[in-house]
Design a protein around this motif. Structure first.
Motif, PDB file in Angstrom:
ATOM      1  N   LEU A  15      25.486  35.191  23.872  1.00 58.46           N
ATOM      2  CA  LEU A  15      24.551  34.429  24.693  1.00 58.46           C
ATOM      3  C   LEU A  15      23.501  33.746  23.831  1.00 58.46           C
ATOM      4  N   SER A  16      23.036  34.463  22.820  1.00 57.77           N
ATOM      5  CA  SER A  16      22.030  33.835  21.974  1.00 57.77           C
ATOM      6  C   SER A  16      22.631  32.703  21.155  1.00 57.77           C
ATOM      7  N   LEU A  17      23.905  32.842  20.780  1.00 54.54           N
ATOM      8  CA  LEU A  17      24.568  31.750  20.076  1.00 54.54           C
ATOM      9  C   LEU A  17      24.600  30.501  20.953  1.00 54.54           C
ATOM     10  N   ILE A  18      24.953  30.709  22.239  1.00 51.78           N
ATOM     11  CA  ILE A  18      24.995  29.577  23.168  1.00 51.78           C
ATOM     12  C   ILE A  18      23.606  28.964  23.310  1.00 51.78           C
ATOM     13  N   THR A  19      22.604  29.834  23.419  1.00 49.32           N
ATOM     14  CA  THR A  19      21.250  29.313  23.566  1.00 49.32           C
ATOM     15  C   THR A  19      20.842  28.485  22.364  1.00 49.32           C
ATOM     16  N   MET A  20      21.152  29.023  21.166  1.00 43.23           N
ATOM     17  CA  MET A  20      20.817  28.284  19.949  1.00 43.23           C
ATOM     18  C   MET A  20      21.421  26.904  19.970  1.00 43.23           C
ATOM     19  N   GLY A  21      22.728  26.880  20.265  1.00 44.35           N
ATOM     20  CA  GLY A  21      23.428  25.606  20.195  1.00 44.35           C
ATOM     21  C   GLY A  21      22.983  24.671  21.289  1.00 44.35           C
ATOM     22  N   TYR A  22      22.811  25.234  22.479  1.00 46.60           N
ATOM     23  CA  TYR A  22      22.439  24.390  23.611  1.00 46.60           C
ATOM     24  C   TYR A  22      21.074  23.760  23.381  1.00 46.60           C
ATOM     25  N   GLY A  23      20.128  24.609  22.970  1.00 50.27           N
ATOM     26  CA  GLY A  23      18.793  24.076  22.714  1.00 50.27           C
ATOM     27  C   GLY A  23      18.819  22.997  21.652  1.00 50.27           C
ATOM     28  N   GLY A  24      19.594  23.249  20.595  1.00 49.72           N
ATOM     29  CA  GLY A  24      19.656  22.272  19.517  1.00 49.72           C
ATOM     30  C   GLY A  24      20.256  20.960  19.974  1.00 49.72           C
ATOM     31  N   PHE A  25      21.354  21.037  20.706  1.00 46.73           N
ATOM     32  CA  PHE A  25      21.991  19.804  21.169  1.00 46.73           C
ATOM     33  C   PHE A  25      21.092  19.035  22.127  1.00 46.73           C
ATOM     34  N   MET A  26      20.475  19.760  23.035  1.00 45.63           N
ATOM     35  CA  MET A  26      19.607  19.065  23.970  1.00 45.63           C
ATOM     36  C   MET A  26      18.444  18.406  23.241  1.00 45.63           C
ATOM     37  N   LEU A  76      18.583  17.053  20.426  1.00 40.94           N
ATOM     38  CA  LEU A  76      19.064  15.804  19.842  1.00 40.94           C
ATOM     39  C   LEU A  76      19.010  14.658  20.834  1.00 40.94           C
ATOM     40  N   ALA A  77      19.124  14.995  22.131  1.00 42.02           N
ATOM     41  CA  ALA A  77      19.251  13.928  23.115  1.00 42.02           C
ATOM     42  C   ALA A  77      17.906  13.456  23.646  1.00 42.02           C
ATOM     43  N   GLN A  78      16.815  14.045  23.178  1.00 50.96           N
ATOM     44  CA  GLN A  78      15.542  13.739  23.810  1.00 50.96           C
ATOM     45  C   GLN A  78      14.885  12.500  23.248  1.00 50.96           C
ATOM     46  N   ARG A  97      26.309  11.770  21.164  1.00 53.40           N
ATOM     47  CA  ARG A  97      26.833  11.428  22.476  1.00 53.40           C
ATOM     48  C   ARG A  97      27.024  12.678  23.322  1.00 53.40           C
ATOM     49  N   LEU A  98      27.527  13.732  22.662  1.00 57.69           N
ATOM     50  CA  LEU A  98      27.715  14.983  23.393  1.00 57.69           C
ATOM     51  C   LEU A  98      26.388  15.477  23.927  1.00 57.69           C
ATOM     52  N   ALA A  99      25.369  15.427  23.052  1.00 57.48           N
ATOM     53  CA  ALA A  99      24.054  15.900  23.483  1.00 57.48           C
ATOM     54  C   ALA A  99      23.591  15.091  24.685  1.00 57.48           C
ATOM     55  N   GLU A 100      23.761  13.789  24.572  1.00 54.36           N
ATOM     56  CA  GLU A 100      23.323  12.906  25.653  1.00 54.36           C
ATOM     57  C   GLU A 100      24.048  13.248  26.952  1.00 54.36           C
ATOM     58  N   THR A 101      25.378  13.375  26.852  1.00 53.56           N
ATOM     59  CA  THR A 101      26.179  13.605  28.057  1.00 53.56           C
ATOM     60  C   THR A 101      25.839  14.937  28.690  1.00 53.56           C
ATOM     61  N   VAL A 102      25.788  15.963  27.836  1.00 51.88           N
ATOM     62  CA  VAL A 102      25.499  17.269  28.416  1.00 51.88           C
ATOM     63  C   VAL A 102      24.119  17.265  29.039  1.00 51.88           C
ATOM     64  N   PHE A 103      23.213  16.562  28.373  1.00 54.05           N
ATOM     65  CA  PHE A 103      21.866  16.510  28.909  1.00 54.05           C
ATOM     66  C   PHE A 103      21.855  15.854  30.277  1.00 54.05           C
ATOM     67  N   ARG A 104      22.469  14.673  30.384  1.00 55.95           N
ATOM     68  CA  ARG A 104      22.411  13.973  31.660  1.00 55.95           C
ATOM     69  C   ARG A 104      23.240  14.685  32.710  1.00 55.95           C
TER      70      ARG A 104
END
Lengths: 107, 493, 666
Positions: free
Chosen positions: B285-296, B298-300, C604-611
């Motif tokens: 779960l913490s691995l998922i959190t790490m990755g999810y937070g990091g990816f999100m 990137l999109a901000q 792109r993945l980050a963007e897509t998952v985010f939206r």
């Protein structure tokens, strides 16, 4: 034939039912007050009846029950007076005695 | 060891007592009430440092117990040991520095007496939650943390602040209630709230009963820690809160969820550590959190939101260290709390300065600021590098120890291949932190300068000095982390 | 000269530049001259320190010499419970340290003039000195964690110095941008790219280090060799994997495939930075690491035979990288990029040599060849980069097409660059010839004929692109360039001519040097079955290599120097050559693939998952919960009708239920 207790209790139950019916279903506020009074009457009768004891064929009465009823009747009178004055007030504000029009406490 | 000088009690009570005083003074002093407010906070820092020194020299915990409510559970007990000392000190330091920062940031806002009054209560709540020795006291301070921060967001926040404050409140409160259920169940089984006594009292209880109780408590804490998928309150709350409060919410408060998780898992229910499925799923779960937070992150496009998602990712690291079952992992988690606290505070403070000067939070609208604001830029870079785990900054040690702890557990005999793979994935995932960090640095600090930035004569020093102090601390602790780790031998584990 | 003397020198040699770096902001308050000369003085001091370590090589000392202080203490924690900070002196570190410090000092001297007048010089000097400190720390450290700290430290300096001109102004297009469209990048982007790619390698390395530390129980270089042999059986498969992971870090830092793409773009930094960091020192850190692991891996292979995979991997990665990078240098359109690809290629040689030495179960020629080539390469490549700085400054452009005929205008630079280029090509009697020969000998002795063939082919290509570079820059039609083009000031050409001369001197001294190095290293690395290079091959290899050089030089000479043939004509005659050139110029599409496979999809993945997920699903889920709560309460509150009669009915029903329950219970 019912004994005196059962007779009186039945009478008070009838009075209570009539009183409840009146409160539940009547629209006119004075009729509801009358219903309340009937309710009070029935309950008073029931209390008085609990003070009735028959020992060896002789009817005795418990003074405590009767004094309670006396106080209750006085309170009932006060309630009636207050309820009627509220009813007059309602008529002054709403111009009607119809209870269904008093809806400000609804959702 | 008994706390003879009542240091711990003072550090909790002084802010609480001074809160109404500050509220009253707010009318008289206007903006300068912030300076008055910083005095109790310095005092708290001093008392906590003194307590930490006693813990270090005395080689034991510091306990302070006061008669309180004998009917339900006895005494109001505060305690400091090797784990809570660095955390409490970080909170105190951040509270103090952010208070100074608030004076500069909140200039021109209304109702500052109330602001600082709530701020003191908030700080007191955080310190108390960390110093609590029994679950009931912990819960009380947990709620004490929650309510002032809710009001602070609702009044001085940005955007749809009341709605976001309410969302934050409801989420965290729901978690707290879940925790309360667990606490109540524990009490009914053991008859005491004291954390140190619970593990022996509960030793005989069947694991099937312990598991749901502990899960309920952990659930509440994970909401606070913003672990995936319970994290949705955090981006909004941290982005729209007034920046000084963001600088406390993100570094200091959510980590308390992690601290309490350490207590629950290691002190109260140590039997859970044997449960391989539970621990490994926590790691996953913490691995998922790490990755999810990091990816999100990137999109901000919004700087504060990016920092909020970064915090989610870092809390994933902390949970990873906690779920590593080993000594090293816990130490790494505590170090991560400190390093993340220092770094994230720097970053949020910087974002606040950008907001004040350029009226924008959007990364696209900020550019080329390195030349204009040297001190801020250097602190900013140090903050992100520490998050990314680059030596010689403190973040390096925390990451190293967290991963070392997990690998150590994985390589005990028999070798735990699943855990090893999870750890390797987690190490690779750390590239995300460097990614969004460097990219943000590049977008904001480098490149051609912004049109409006030429009007800025110099950086606002009042708001920059706290950042510089934190950056220096990150470097010093990074070079010599023994300052923190040497105290960690006095643990309640 | 006691042993403590040497270790004290070692400590001083890296702390002095660190102090210098920290003092730079203070010195800049005093004045720019104080700052500039002060910074150079610190690097001079560092060089003087390390030079004093050389006598230890000639003495009969018991290697290694160590000094250690306790540093990080985590009570109660296993393995990393106590991390020490210590200096490890052995022939490898002494040689490497001196290479670093001498080259650093000369480059600092060069910077005085090259960077003169730049507004950000405080930052420049800080990072240069900080870099020297970290690099020396990296080489001198005695355990993996301390080395990792130095390793990352040089990474930070590299990031900061590549992106030195972070303003990314378009006016610097000809000077400090990199690449041609569609792969043109500004300096800040290049710094970030360098850091990201090396960081990925470093993360692999960290994973490997942790696995090694936990399996063997130690982080210390000296103890690792023995400790690895007594690893419990269930953990033994991890050791080869851990070695490969650590190799990943070396591959990243030394810009080998598949992590090579950052180095060509690192040319966005100043020429002095390119010389120091990306030619002479930092990129060699990977080679140094492999050399450190060389004896360790060999010891482990007696217990865990798969550890030899480490050497095979190193050898092949080195060989393939050397060849591919050499092809890219042949087609490159920018001067510094030619040198960058050349660096990658030469480091490939070093890796290849170390790998071959290991494959041959501890062939000393492989080890010494690699280190000797490291030394030579540092000298001549630094010279080339510094000279290129002068050339680019003189021509005002980084592109080879804007250069030409500079022989008349910059004679000293021409001499220096020519000498260094001849060393690069591997012509006797330059140093490069001897070390390249050792490398090729090692591969042959190891029985790796394919690798030997690749190495030889690369030598041909090396000769070609080197001559091409000289021809394009210094020969050809020399249009009137005006007064802008003039020889560099003395303080600039002195360092690189000194270095170029140095490579000639090393070349003359090479046979003795080789023998001495072999003795020292062989005495130090007690490797099973170490041999000094099988005798029979020793005569053939020089013949092969000289033949290769000639084969590569002649076409280049004719095309670029004499200009008898025209490159464009040849290419336009053969369509395949044109396609090949385009392929090579686009960096085998590796760079594009990395962007397409990693960078863009991540975003792109980050963007897509985010939206889609975060905003779409989770936020909607939250609002669904609150919506449901509101609607439920809307339904329930209709009970409040406001009519008295209804409330009484409610009371009655409740009372009846209570009575029923009471009666039923009783």
């Amino acid at each position: 034939m019912m004994g005196p207790h059962e007779l009186y209790f039945t009478a008070s139950l009838i009075l209570i039912i009539i009183g409840i019916y009146a409160v539940m279903s009547k629209r006119h506020i004075v009729k509801i007050v009358i219903g309340l009074e009937l309710l009070t009457l029935g309950v008073n009768l029931a209390i008085a009846t609990t003070g009735l004891r028959i020992i060896d064929g002789v009817s005795h009465v418990d003074a405590l029950a009767q004094s309670m009823v006396a106080i209750s009747m006085a309170i009932g009178a006060a309630i009636a007076a207050l309820a009627l004055s509220l009813a007059i007030n309602i008529y002054r504000h709403y111009g009607t005695f119809d209870v269904r029009k008093l809806r400000r406490l609804r959702w | 060891m008994i706390d003879a000088n009542h240091l711990l009690l003072q550090s909790v009570m002084i802010p609480i007592i001074s809160a109404p005083v500050i509220l009253a003074l707010g009318r008289r002093l206007g903006e300068n009430v912030g300076w008055v407010a910083s005095i109790p906070l310095i005092y708290v820092l001093v008392t906590l440092s003194a307590s930490a020194m006693e813990v270090y020299h005395g080689k034991g915990m510091l306990v302070a117990s006061y008669r309180w409510a004998p009917l339900i559970g006895g005494d109001f007990t505060l305690m400091m040991d090797g784990i809570s000392a660095p955390i409490a000190l970080t909170i105190a330091l951040l509270s103090f520095l952010v208070c100074i920062y608030s004076v500069g940031y909140m200039r021109g806002e209304h109702g500052l007496g109330l602001y600082f009054c709530l701020y003191m209560l908030y700080a007191a709540g955080m310190v108390g939650a960390v110093l609590a020795a029994d679950l009931l006291v912990f819960f009380i301070f947990f709620e004490l943390m929650l309510i002032p921060s809710w009001v602070l967001i609702a009044i001085w926040g940005t955007g749809p602040k009341e709605r976001i404050a309410l969302k934050y409140f409801i989420f965290t409160e729901a978690g707290a209630l879940s925790m309360l259920a667990g606490i109540a169940a524990t009490y009914s089984m053991a008859g005491t709230f004291r954390m140190d006594e619970l593990s022996s009292l509960l030793a005989g209880v069947d694991g099937g009963i312990i598991a749901p109780i502990a899960s309920a408590m952990l659930l509440g804490l994970f909401v606070k820690m913003a672990v995936f998928p319970l994290h949705t309150w955090l981006p909004d709350a941290h982005a729209e809160a007034p920046t000084p409060i963001s600088a406390l919410l993100s570094p200091a408060m959510i980590g308390i969820g992690g601290y309490a998780s350490i207590r629950i898992l290691y002190t109260v229910f140590p039997g859970l550590l044997e449960n391989w499925v539970a621990m490994t799923s926590l790691s996953a779960l913490s691995l998922i959190t790490m990755g999810y937070g990091g990816f999100m992150a990137l999109a901000q496009r919004d700087l504060k939101r990016l920092l909020a998602y970064s915090s989610i990712s870092q809390m994933g690291y902390m949970l990873f260290g906690i779920s590593a079952i080993s000594h090293l992992g816990v130490i790494g988690a505590v170090l991560l709390y400190v390093s993340h606290g220092l770094a994230k505070a720097i970053l949020f403070m910087a974002s606040g300065i950008f907001m004040k000067l350029f009226k924008t939070r959007s990364i696209e609208e900020l550019r080329g600021l390195a030349g204009k604001m040297p001190y801020l830029s250097v602190s900013f870079v140090i903050g992100f590098l520490s998050l990314a785990g680059v030596p010689p900054l403190l973040g390096f040690w925390s990451e190293l120890l967290i991963f070392a702890g997990s690998i150590y557990t994985a390589l005990l005999s028999p070798m735990d291949l699943v855990r090893l793979i999870i750890t390797l994935l987690a190490i690779i995932m750390a590239i995300l932190t460097a990614g969004y960090g460097l990219w943000t640095i590049k977008r904001i600090l480098y490149g051609g300068s912004l049109e409006g930035s030429s009007k800025i004569a110099k950086e606002p020093m009042l708001m920059t000095v706290p950042m510089i102090i934190l950056a220096l601390l990150t470097i010093i602790l990074g070079i010599y982390p023994s300052i923190i780790t040497s105290i960690l031998n006095n643990m309640m584990i | 000269m006691s042993l403590e003397y040497f270790t004290t020198i070692a400590w001083l040699s890296w702390t002095i530049p660190l102090v210098g770096a920290l003092l730079t902001p203070l010195l800049s308050r005093i004045g720019p001259k104080a700052r500039d000369y002060g910074a150079v003085a610190f690097s001079l001091l560092a060089m003087l320190m390390t030079l004093q370590l050389i006598p230890s090589l000639m003495m009969e000392v018991e290697w290694p010499i160590r000094s250690r202080v306790s540093w990080l203490i985590i009570p109660g924690a296993p393995i990393i419970g106590e991390v020490g900070a210590g200096m490890l002196l052995d022939p490898l570190s002494v040689v490497m340290v001196n290479v670093v410090s001498v080259v650093s000092f000369l480059i600092m001297l060069y910077s005085l003039s090259y960077m003169h007048g730049d507004p950000g010089l405080t930052r420049y000097w800080f990072f240069m000195n900080f870099f020297i400190a970290n690099m020396l720390l990296l080489v001198l450290s005695d355990n993996l964690i301390l080395m990792l700290i130095g390793w990352e430290g040089v990474g930070i300096c590299s990031y900061a110095l590549i992106g030195y001109w972070y303003q990314d102004s378009r006016e610097g297009w000809l000077h400090y941008w990199v690449g041609e469209p569609p792969e043109a990048y500004p300096p800040s982007h290049c710094g970030m790219k360098a850091f990201m790619v090396t960081r990925l390698g470093d993360l692999f390395m960290m994973a490997g280090i942790l696995m090694v530390a936990v399996s063997t129980g130690t982080l210390d270089f000296v103890e690792l060799a023995e400790a690895g042999k007594i690893v419990p059986a269930n953990l033994q498969p991890l050791l080869p994997a851990a070695l490969i992971l650590i190799l990943g870090g070396a591959v990243g830092k030394s810009a080998q495939l598949p992590l090579m793409e950052w180095l060509p773009d690192a040319m966005a930094g100043p020429a002095s930075v390119s010389a120091l960091i990306h030619a002479a020192t930092m990129v060699k850190a990977g080679v140094y690491l492999v050399a450190r692991l060389f004896p360790i891996a060999l010891e482990w292979s007696s217990a865990v035979p798969e550890a030899m995979n480490f050497f095979y991997a190193t050898m092949w990665i080195g060989a393939v990288t050397a060849f591919i990078a050499a092809t890219q240098a042949m087609a490159s359109t920018e001067l510094k990029k030619v040198l960058a690809y050349s660096t990658v290629s030469q480091i490939g040689y070093m890796m290849m040599s170390l790998g071959a030495g290991g494959v041959a179960m501890g062939l000393i020629a492989g080890y010494v060849g690699s280190i000797f080539h490291l030394m030579n390469h540092a000298v001549f490549k630094a010279a080339l980069f510094l000279a290129s700085g002068s050339v680019i400054h003189a021509c005002g452009s980084r592109f080879l097409r804007d250069m030409g005929g500079l022989r008349k205008y910059m004679p000293i630079t021409f001499c220096g660059m020519l000498l260094a280029t001849l060393a690069l090509m591997g012509l006797p009697p330059f140093g490069g010839f001897w070390s390249k020969d050792l490398v090729l000998t090692a591969t042959l002795s190891a029985g790796e004929y394919v690798v030997f063939g690749i190495g030889l082919a690369t030598a041909i290509l090396t000769a070609f692109y080197s001559m091409r570079m000289i021809g394009l820059v210094f020969f050809g039609a020399s249009e009137q360039r005006g007064s802008r083009v003039h020889e560099a000031p003395r303080i600039m050409w002195a360092p690189y001519t000194a270095l170029a001369a140095g490579s000639l001197i090393i070349g003359f001294a090479a046979p003795f040097l080789e023998h001495g190095l072999e003795e020292v290293f062989a005495g130090y690395i007690t490797i099973h079955g170490a041999s000094h290079g099988a005798g029979g091959w020793n005569q053939l290899v020089p013949l092969f290599s000289v033949a290769a050089v000639v084969l590569g030089t002649i076409p280049a000479y004719l095309i670029y120097v004499k200009r008898t043939w025209k490159a464009e004509e040849i290419i336009s005659k053969h369509r395949s050559l044109e396609a090949l050139r385009r392929f090579i110029l686009r960096r085998y599409y590796l760079n594009a693939v990395y962007y397409m496979a990693f960078v863009k999809p991540s975003l792109r993945l980050a963007e897509t998952v985010f939206r889609g997920f975060e905003q779409g699903l989770l936020d909607r889920l939250n609002y669904a919960i609150s919506y449901t709560a509101r609607k439920t309460s809307d339904i329930v509150r209709r009970i409040h009708t406001g009519v008295l009669g209804h409330y009484v009915i409610g009371i009655m029903i409740g009372a009846l239920i209570l009575i029923a329950l009471l009666l039923g219970g009783a």
